[in-house]
Write an enzyme that holds these catalytic residues in place. Structure first.
Site, short mmCIF file in Angstrom:
data_model
loop_
_atom_site.label_atom_id
_atom_site.label_comp_id
_atom_site.label_asym_id
_atom_site.label_seq_id
_atom_site.Cartn_x
_atom_site.Cartn_y
_atom_site.Cartn_z
N CYS A 116 14.28 -4.63 4.00
CA CYS A 116 14.70 -3.72 2.92
C CYS A 116 16.11 -3.18 3.14
O CYS A 116 16.73 -2.68 2.20
CB CYS A 116 13.71 -2.58 2.78
SG CYS A 116 12.09 -3.18 2.28
N HIS A 256 17.08 3.03 -1.33
CA HIS A 256 16.13 1.93 -1.41
C HIS A 256 14.90 2.40 -2.18
O HIS A 256 14.41 3.52 -1.97
CB HIS A 256 15.75 1.49 0.01
CG HIS A 256 14.62 0.52 0.05
ND1 HIS A 256 14.64 -0.65 -0.70
CD2 HIS A 256 13.44 0.52 0.72
CE1 HIS A 256 13.51 -1.31 -0.47
NE2 HIS A 256 12.78 -0.62 0.38
N ASN A 286 9.35 -2.30 -5.55
CA ASN A 286 10.17 -2.52 -4.36
C ASN A 286 10.55 -4.00 -4.27
O ASN A 286 9.70 -4.83 -3.96
CB ASN A 286 9.35 -2.07 -3.14
CG ASN A 286 10.09 -2.23 -1.84
OD1 ASN A 286 11.17 -2.80 -1.77
ND2 ASN A 286 9.49 -1.72 -0.77
O1 UT7 Z 1 10.20 -0.96 1.71
C1 UT7 Z 1 10.00 -1.19 3.05
C2 UT7 Z 1 9.27 -0.12 3.74
N1 UT7 Z 1 8.05 0.23 3.08
C3 UT7 Z 1 7.84 1.47 2.69
O2 UT7 Z 1 8.70 2.30 2.79
C4 UT7 Z 1 6.46 1.80 2.17
C5 UT7 Z 1 5.96 3.05 2.84
N2 UT7 Z 1 4.57 3.36 2.54
C6 UT7 Z 1 4.14 3.76 1.33
O3 UT7 Z 1 4.90 3.77 0.38
C7 UT7 Z 1 2.74 4.27 1.23
O4 UT7 Z 1 2.20 4.40 2.50
C8 UT7 Z 1 1.80 3.37 0.36
C9 UT7 Z 1 2.19 3.47 -1.09
C10 UT7 Z 1 1.84 1.94 0.86
C11 UT7 Z 1 0.37 3.89 0.48
O5 UT7 Z 1 0.32 5.26 0.10
P1 UT7 Z 1 -0.32 6.34 1.05
O6 UT7 Z 1 -0.25 7.61 0.32
O7 UT7 Z 1 0.34 6.28 2.39
O8 UT7 Z 1 -1.82 5.88 1.11
P2 UT7 Z 1 -2.72 5.56 2.39
O9 UT7 Z 1 -2.46 4.18 2.85
O10 UT7 Z 1 -2.64 6.68 3.39
O11 UT7 Z 1 -4.14 5.62 1.71
C12 UT7 Z 1 -4.67 6.84 1.14
C13 UT7 Z 1 -5.95 6.49 0.40
C14 UT7 Z 1 -6.91 5.64 1.20
O12 UT7 Z 1 -8.23 6.00 0.86
P3 UT7 Z 1 -9.08 6.98 1.82
O13 UT7 Z 1 -9.14 6.29 3.16
O14 UT7 Z 1 -8.31 8.26 1.87
O15 UT7 Z 1 -10.39 7.07 1.13
C15 UT7 Z 1 -6.64 4.26 0.68
O16 UT7 Z 1 -7.74 3.40 0.84
O17 UT7 Z 1 -5.64 5.75 -0.78
C16 UT7 Z 1 -6.38 4.53 -0.77
N3 UT7 Z 1 -5.55 3.49 -1.40
C17 UT7 Z 1 -5.59 3.22 -2.71
N4 UT7 Z 1 -6.31 3.72 -3.72
C18 UT7 Z 1 -6.11 3.23 -4.95
C19 UT7 Z 1 -4.63 2.70 -0.81
N5 UT7 Z 1 -4.07 1.89 -1.73
C20 UT7 Z 1 -4.65 2.20 -2.91
C21 UT7 Z 1 -4.49 1.70 -4.22
N6 UT7 Z 1 -5.23 2.24 -5.20
N7 UT7 Z 1 -3.60 0.73 -4.52
#
Ligand code: UT7
Length: 331
Positions: A116, A256, A286
């Protein structure tokens, strides 16, 4: 004699026609529009469809767009740097394919892999070539066909990424505009949080790697999120401070586009209000190395000579950095 700087003298871009909406993703994985919008800011992303369509297709279109707008003869191009993690093939470099397709027969060309942060790494490299006095026209392209390495059964990654490419033309200037300063960093211990396990020399493609779905992006989302928020904000503040940039004199932040919450945190750290933050994450998601040049492409008409633009990125590697650009022309 004034020091030579590298001015951005043109911008080009390309996004594919196909729009993958949050609604369509709802039919593919267990997710919903409300979750995606509130957690990432993304509404839709573009997908390059069709047989044998590599990232070069988008890079070529972006470069042709820029050459037409700037009325540049491709034979005058000295170098092409293509930042991507989704090259058409491991070799030859996608940049070689672009050079030939656009008629840049006098250019040397190569790919750069910094995920990225690829575009800002390539921008700093291209600017150094210009500043050296050896080269007069360098094209820097950033683009990725993320849909080629995304697992559309993994809801934590498939909702973020999209396809697209943008580019800039760099030319020498002795005016007080151009690429003014940058700071770039990397930390290979980030590998564990963000990588594509197979397909390289460590784990070449095999029936086993395919069965284990190892040719897709693996991302430990929340861990990457924490590193991204801290490092993108810190390095932006560092470059801003040493160039006496502040909330008043920064015209635009060009961050980004990985997650709106990371963008907001970076803007807050540098004290920049929302209307000065370039944003198109809601439409493209992204696009990895494509995000920053696609921002410039979308905002070009609003840019004025002398605008202070702070670019910042964080991504796989880990890699991260910030670049300060003083815009060189009225859009
Ligand atoms: O570009 C290069 C570098 N990449 C980045 O900068 C990306 C950085 N990371 C992120 O943007 C975020 O971490 C994500 C968007 C990938 C995920 O968001 P998050 O708020 O960190 O979610 P999480 O992985 O901590 O998950 C929170 C909850 C989980 O459920 P429980 O365990 O709390 O019940 C996940 O299973 O959200 C759930 N979840 C979803 N729910 C609905 C994860 N993905 C989804 C989804 N739809 N697509």
């Amino acid at each position: 004699m004034s020091k030579i700087k590298a001015a951005i003298t043109g911008v080009g871009g390309y996004v594919p026609d196909y729009i993958l909406t949050n609604k369509e993703l709802e039919t593919m994985v267990e997710t919903n529009d409300e979750w995606i919008t509130s957690r990432t800011g993304i509404k839709e992303r573009r997908i390059l469809k069709g047989e044998s369509q590599g990232v070069s297709v988008m890079g070529i279109a972006a470069a042709k767009d820029m050459l037409a707008k700037t009325k540049t003869d491709p034979k005058e191009i000295d170098a092409i740097i293509f930042a991507t993690v989704t090259p058409d093939m491991t070799f030859p470099a996608t940049a070689n394919l672009v050079a030939t397709a656009i008629g840049a027969t006098n250019a040397f060309s190569f790919d750069m892999g910094a995920a990225c942060s690829g575009f800002i790494y390539a921008l700093a490299t291209g600017a150094s070539y210009i500043q050296s006095g050896m080269y007069k026209k360098v094209i820097v392209i950033g683009g990725d066909k993320m849909s080629s390495i995304i697992d559309y059964t993994d809801r934590t990654t498939c909702i973020i990424f999209g396809d697209g490419a943008g580019c800039v033309l760099l030319e020498p200037t002795t005016e007080d505009v151009g690429v003014m300063d940058w700071e770039l960093r990397s930390d290979g211990s980030g590998e564990q949080f963000l990588h594509m396990k197979a397909g390289g020399s460590r784990n070449p493609a095999s029936t086993e790697t395919i069965a284990k779905r190892e040719h897709y992006v693996y991302q430990a989302g929340s861990a990457v999120f924490k590193f991204a928020v801290t490092n993108m904000a810190d390095i932006s503040a560092q470059v801003a401070e040493r160039n006496n940039l502040n909330a008043e004199n920064i015209t635009w932040l060009a961050p980004h586009q990985a997650n709106k919450r990371i963008i907001d945190a970076t803007a807050q750290r540098v004290g920049i209000s929302d209307e000065k933050v370039m944003m198109n994450i809601e439409r493209y998601g992204n696009t990895t190395a494509g995000t920053i040049p696609l921002l410039l492409w979308d905002y070009e008409k609003q840019l004025k000579k002398g605008d202070n633009i702070l670019m910042a990125a964080f991504g796989g590697g880990f890699t991260w950095g910030a670049v300060y650009v003083k815009w060189a022309y009225n859009g």
